[in-house]
Structure formats: C-alpha cells, structure tokens
Design an enzyme around this catalytic site. Structure first.
Site, PDB file in Angstrom:
ATOM      1  N   GLU A 171     -10.414   3.466  -4.510  1.00  0.00           N
ATOM      2  CA  GLU A 171     -10.167   4.843  -4.057  1.00  0.00           C
ATOM      3  C   GLU A 171      -9.198   5.613  -4.943  1.00  0.00           C
ATOM      4  OE1 GLU A 171     -11.178   4.498   0.563  1.00  0.00           O
ATOM      5  OE2 GLU A 171      -9.192   3.740   0.052  1.00  0.00           O
ATOM      6  N   HIS A 206      -3.210   3.806  -3.747  1.00  0.00           N
ATOM      7  CA  HIS A 206      -2.617   3.019  -2.657  1.00  0.00           C
ATOM      8  C   HIS A 206      -1.193   2.574  -2.966  1.00  0.00           C
ATOM      9  CE1 HIS A 206      -6.178   2.825  -0.061  1.00  0.00           C
ATOM     10  NE2 HIS A 206      -6.871   2.856  -1.184  1.00  0.00           N
ATOM     11  N   ASP A 236       0.867  -1.177   0.000  1.00  0.00           N
ATOM     12  CA  ASP A 236       0.000   0.000   0.000  1.00  0.00           C
ATOM     13  C   ASP A 236       0.903   1.226   0.000  1.00  0.00           C
ATOM     14  OD1 ASP A 236      -3.311  -0.042   0.757  1.00  0.00           O
ATOM     15  OD2 ASP A 236      -2.262   1.915   0.755  1.00  0.00           O
TER      16      ASP A 236
HETATM   17  C1  NF1 Z   1     -10.943  -1.409  -0.539  1.00  0.00           C
HETATM   18  C2  NF1 Z   1     -11.265  -0.457   0.537  1.00  0.00           C
HETATM   19  N1  NF1 Z   1     -11.462  -0.762   1.788  1.00  0.00           N
HETATM   20  N2  NF1 Z   1     -11.727   0.245   2.565  1.00  0.00           N
HETATM   21  C3  NF1 Z   1     -11.791   1.385   1.945  1.00  0.00           C
HETATM   22  C4  NF1 Z   1     -12.112   2.647   2.573  1.00  0.00           C
HETATM   23  N3  NF1 Z   1     -10.928   3.075   3.318  1.00  0.00           N
HETATM   24  C5  NF1 Z   1     -11.285   4.022   4.365  1.00  0.00           C
HETATM   25  C6  NF1 Z   1     -11.295   5.416   3.743  1.00  0.00           C
HETATM   26  N4  NF1 Z   1     -11.854   6.366   4.687  1.00  0.00           N
HETATM   27  C7  NF1 Z   1     -13.134   6.754   4.511  1.00  0.00           C
HETATM   28  O1  NF1 Z   1     -13.783   6.191   3.618  1.00  0.00           O
HETATM   29  C8  NF1 Z   1     -13.712   7.758   5.357  1.00  0.00           C
HETATM   30  C9  NF1 Z   1     -15.029   8.143   5.194  1.00  0.00           C
HETATM   31  C10 NF1 Z   1     -15.564   9.129   6.038  1.00  0.00           C
HETATM   32  C11 NF1 Z   1     -14.775   9.735   7.015  1.00  0.00           C
HETATM   33  C12 NF1 Z   1     -13.451   9.352   7.173  1.00  0.00           C
HETATM   34  C13 NF1 Z   1     -12.656   9.919   8.159  1.00  0.00           C
HETATM   35  C14 NF1 Z   1     -11.360   9.497   8.319  1.00  0.00           C
HETATM   36  C15 NF1 Z   1     -10.805   8.489   7.509  1.00  0.00           C
HETATM   37  C16 NF1 Z   1     -11.602   7.923   6.527  1.00  0.00           C
HETATM   38  C17 NF1 Z   1     -12.913   8.345   6.349  1.00  0.00           C
HETATM   39  C18 NF1 Z   1     -11.086   6.886   5.668  1.00  0.00           C
HETATM   40  O2  NF1 Z   1      -9.953   6.435   5.824  1.00  0.00           O
HETATM   41  S1  NF1 Z   1     -11.433   1.182   0.339  1.00  0.00           S
END
Ligand code: NF1
Length: 571
Positions: free
Chosen positions: A344, A280, A226
């Site tokens: 993402e 990533h 990542d």
């Molecule tokens: C494949 C994937 N598995 N998980 C995924 C989403 N990763 C988490 C991304 N993320 C978020 O999607 C996120 C959404 C709303 C508030 C937030 C506040 C802090 C950090 C995050 C966050 C954040 O890290 S993509």
C-alpha cells in the site's frame, strides 16, 4: 453422579446410547468412540501417509511417563521442554476437580537422524513415524522416528491426540496399537499477527503459539510495527519506541522477543519478523523528519487507513536508521528469511511532498507519473535491501506483499525471483497470482477473501461493515486450497498464512478471532486434503475443545449437542 450416556461407532459416526447394567463394563466414552470411529479418529491435522490405530485402549498413568531422546545434542534441551509440555497437555485432559490414579507407564523412545538441527527453514524435514505398542512388562511403548527434532515434536503432538480422558471410568487412556507415518505438504504454515494497530500482550501471543503447536503450524509472522505504533524496542534507536509505543508498558523488549523466539522454537514454530516499509510507518518517527504525510488529513487522500505515513526515500539519513533497526532485528531473530513489507505505497503522498518531487526532478530528471513513483519506490527498496544485507551473514530471501511493484509490468525489473518471495493478500482470483507464478516467483498465499481473520465486523473508518466483510467461516478457510489456486504451479507455493490485523482486536479478543479458524488452515496446509470441510467437521469440533483445554478462548463453532450427536447437525 453416575454416567448415563455411552457412545457406539455405527457406520462411521458415534451414536449416543444409554448405559445399562449389561453394557456398563464395555461402555465407550465419547472420546473413546471418536478415537476409533471416522477416518482419522480425533487427529488434527490429518496424517498424510499412514494412519492405523487398532481399537484397544490401555489405562495410562500420567505420572509415569518417560522420554528417551538423543543426549547431549543441540536439540536435547528442546526435546525435554517439548516433553514437559506434552506431560502438561495430558494433565490438562483431566477435568478440574478430578484426579486419576493407577494405569500403565508410558515410555517414549525417539530416534532422530540429525538431532543437532534446531533452526527451522523451508528445507527442514518435519516428517515422522509414530508407533505405539504394549511391552511384555505391561508398559506402553511409543516409538518415534524422525530426521529432526521438529519431526519428533510433531510426533509428540500426535501422541497427545491419541490419549483421552474417559469420564465413565475417570481415567486417562491411550491407544494400544498405532502406526502413523506423516509429513506436511507445505513448508510455510503460518499466522500473521499485527501487534501495532493494537498492542497484543506477550502472554496472548504465547497462547496462539500454543495453538499453532497443537495444529502443527510452524511460522509466526510478526507484523510488529505500523503507522499506529512502534512497540518494538530497537536497541540502537530507542527514541522510536519512546515516542512510538502506546505506553512504556506496551512494548516488546529484547528479552520479551528472545523469550518468545525460544518459546516458539520448543513448539516447532519459527518467528518471522516483518518491518513494513516504505508505507505503514508513522508513530515513533516524528522527530526524524524521514516520514512524509505523517497523519496527513484528510487521510483518504494520502493512504488507505489512518494514520498516514510513508518514508521519504530522498533523505539519506533514513537509510542509516533503517540499517540500525535491521541490525537490531537480525541480532534478535537471526532470520533465514525477512519480511520487508512493501504494501500500500501511496503515490499521492510522495507527490504531495515538495522535497520529494523537487528531488525527483533535479536529482533524477524524473517526472511525477506512476512510472516515476515506481522508480522512486525501487530506489528506496534497493537502498533498504542493501542496508539489510550489511547486517545478515548471507543474502537471505526477502518476502514482500503484492502491490504495484509486484504487478507484471514492474515485478521482473525490480524484484528478482531469486531474492524475493511474494506474499499475496489480494483475492484468490487475482490475475497477479498466475502472472507471478508464470514468472517463477515463490508465493505465500494470504488472500483476504478467505484468510483475513479480521474481516466481518463493523467498519472502523466508515459506518456499516468493515472493508473485507463478511466474516470468513472455518469452512471458507479450510477450502482455500493453494493447489486449486496455483494449479500446475503449486510447487512454487511455499504455503499460506492466516492474517489477523488488529485495528479492531487486542488482548481481550485475540484468541477467539484466531481460533479455531486458523486450525482449519493448519489442516489444509499440512495435508492439502482431497476431501472438503464437511468430512473434517467432527474433528474440527474435537480440535476446538482441545484448544479450549489448553486455555485458548477459541470461538464455539456449534452447540455442544452437535458434538454429542455426531452427524445430526450438518445439512
Ligand atoms: C498487506 C495488506 N493487508 N491488507 C491490506 C489492505 N488493508 C485494508 C485497506 N483498506 C482497503 O483496502 C479498503 C478497500 C475498500 C474500502 C475500504 C473502506 C475502508 C477501509 C479500507 C477499505 C481499508 O482499510 S494491505
């Protein structure tokens, strides 16, 4: 000290009662009661076709067990190693400081239709039949019938769950009469482990593969790189690891990976590699010039969590590096399916990179709208896939995460459902799931509202709770039914993975984050039971103790009192 308590199966639950002089000889230990009480005794996951166990136990001599398995076949060595593990599991049943002696010998006779199959695919037959009976010479005979080694291995796992340690008599005991027929509902029953946000030592990974074997799960999805670190030792591009690993010891060498793949195979688990791209990526790529927005700040303008980093698709040299990494991974994993990530992707990162937007307009006459960045993403994905396929012996299926590219307006144009399997990480109620199913896609469900094992702790990029709080209890994991989510399209669901992202986990806490909750998913995927978590609660508690006995630091679900006083805890 003399045992005080015994248990009796009264209307389907084991009730604790005192041992008295007149009841001592027939006193049942708790595990003995559990074996014959309740619908599936002590088994986890529950069998799907037939389950009969009589109600007699025989004293077993754990030092006198033998396996008869087809000789000189490709899976013979695997079977012998699996049997060695079986013997070790029996020894693990005896409390430390205790030693048992005497008892009946056990002979396991395995008949395997095709003992030359040693690679697990979605087409592999994992079913088995297990029968136990007493021979005229007093030995216990366990007969296993299966089509492959993988089915026979599952049968051994079940056999180990029909053997208990009787603390009243200080002896191992085995069910005398059993007839079990079993096979899984879903072929993809997995754990995703992220080893890049924090390094996870090989021995910790092996413990979870042991837990998977005990729960009949079969796919270890290794999210190995990542933007935070690049611990994978790529033979052809070693500088990526030299720059990208947290330290020279926090790496996965070729030998580590080969060893882990064989360790998993003996346990009926396939290792599925993921090299996530174009987002990533970051650490390790510093000197290549192929990563845009590498640790760009403020990070929230360019990605979803720090550090940012996203391949620059306009750099031709990038694809040569990708081809080399794919080559290294294909050589090592010999994959029949490969995960290319695809989650993402940030338009703002590409849009803020001058070399990219000028290339888009001069080379392609593209603008800078979302549609244009989808075209750029497709340009990347097509070239990356072409390089991967130069290294694989056939055009193997590719797994991608749900994303903007898998939205209904894009997916059919860019990701043909004959090549691409989509892994869903958004919620179970995301419209994208039905839209993808309607378009004929095969899915793997990892919806974060039930299957993200990292949810529910403090935020690490913000105060308060982490983004997908609250913590998903084992009941939430157990209830996440692919059949309920997919409805009439459930045949297109290959299965599910519990995901452990490791922003806030490393070797010190990985066992308890995964176990025993992942085992709840294991039964859901093996059996897709029509009953709910309450019916499974007693066996879940028993299975948690089993994982503890294997050296896995599985979280405690309830006070031990509840295990000893069945039925007196659930509301
Ligand atoms: C494949 C994937 N598995 N998980 C995924 C989403 N990763 C988490 C991304 N993320 C978020 O999607 C996120 C959404 C709303 C508030 C937030 C506040 C802090 C950090 C995050 C966050 C954040 O890290 S993509």
């Amino acid at each position: 000290s003399e045992p005080v308590w015994r248990w009796e199966c009264i209307s389907g639950t084991c009730q604790k009662t005192r041992i008295t002089n007149e009841t001592r000889d027939s006193a049942l230990s708790l595990p003995a009661c559990q074996l014959f009480c309740g619908e599936y005794g002590r088994l986890w996951p529950q069998p799907t076709k037939e389950y009969y166990t009589g109600n007699y136990l025989l004293h077993l001599n754990l030092n006198s067990i033998d396996l008869n398995y087809p000789q000189d076949k490709k899976s013979t060595a695997l079977a012998n190693l699996a049997f060695r593990r079986f013997a070790q599991q029996l020894r693990g049943l005896v409390p430390s400081g205790k030693s048992t002696r005497g008892g009946r010998s056990l002979v396991v006779n395995a008949q395997v239709e095709d003992p030359d199959i040693i690679r697990l695919t979605y087409a592999t037959d994992e079913s088995y039949i297990l029968k136990i009976n007493e021979l005229s010479d007093g030995r216990v005979n366990a007969s296993i019938t299966s089509n492959t080694f993988f089915g026979a291995r599952h049968a051994l796992e079940t056999l180990s769950q029909l053997i208990i340690y009787d603390d009243i008599r200080n002896e191992l005991q085995i069910v005398r009469d059993a007839s079990i027929s079993d096979s899984p509902v879903y072929p993809h029953r997995g754990l995703l482990l992220d080893t890049a946000r924090n390094f996870i030592p090989i021995d910790a990974i092996k413990r979870s593969i042991d837990g998977m074997a005990a729960s009949k799960m079969n796919i270890f999805h290794w999210h190995i790189t990542d933007s935070h670190s690049f611990p994978f030792v790529s033979k052809s591009r070693p500088e990526l690891t030299r720059l990208g690993a947290y330290s020279s010891s926090q790496v996965y060498t070729e030998d580590d990976v080969r060893d882990l793949i064989e360790y998993a195979r003996v346990r009926g688990v396939k290792v599925l590699p993921e090299f996530d791209a174009p987002a990533h990526v970051g650490e390790g790529w510093q000197d290549t010039g192929y990563v845009a927005c590498l640790n760009a700040q403020p990070w929230m303008d360019y990605c979803v969590e720090p550090p940012c980093g996203q391949f620059d698709p306009t750099k031709d040299g990038l694809y040569d590096v990708l081809e080399d990494i794919y080559g290294d991974m294909v050589d090592l994993f010999e994959p029949d399916v490969f995960h290319m990530g695809g989650d993402e992707v940030s338009n703002s990162c590409w849009n803020s990179t001058e070399s990219i937007v000028s290339w888009m307009s001069t080379e392609k006459s593209w603008g800078r709208t979302a549609t244009d960045f989808v075209k750029l993403w497709d340009y990347f994905q097509s070239k990356a896939l072409e390089r991967l396929y130069r290294k694989t012996s056939s055009n193997i299926p590719i797994i991608m995460w749900t994303s903007g590219l898998t939205e209904s307006e894009n997916v059919t144009a860019y990701l043909p459902n004959t090549t691409y399997i989509i892994q869903v990480w958004t919620t179970a109620f995301d419209l994208q799931i039905i839209e993808l199913l309607q378009r004929g896609y095969r899915l793997i469900l990892s919806n974060y509202d039930a299957l993200y094992l990292d949810c529910g702790f403090g935020g690490w990029v913000q105060g308060g709770n982490n983004w997908c709080s609250p913590y998903k209890g084992w009941d939430v994991v157990y209830s996440n039914s692919p059949a309920l989510i997919a409805g009439t399209y459930k045949e297109q669901v290959l299965g599910s993975e519990g995901a452990l992202w490791t922003e806030q986990v490393d070797g010190a806490s990985v066992d308890g984050r995964i176990w025993p909750r992942l085992a709840a998913l294991a039964e859901r995927l093996w059996a897709e039971p029509s009953t709910g978590w309450k019916a499974a609660e007693e066996r879940m508690l028993i299975h948690r103790e089993r994982l503890i006995g294997m050296g896995i630091a599985a979280e405690a679900l309830q006070p031990q009192w509840c295990l000893q006083n069945e039925g007196d805890c659930p509301a």
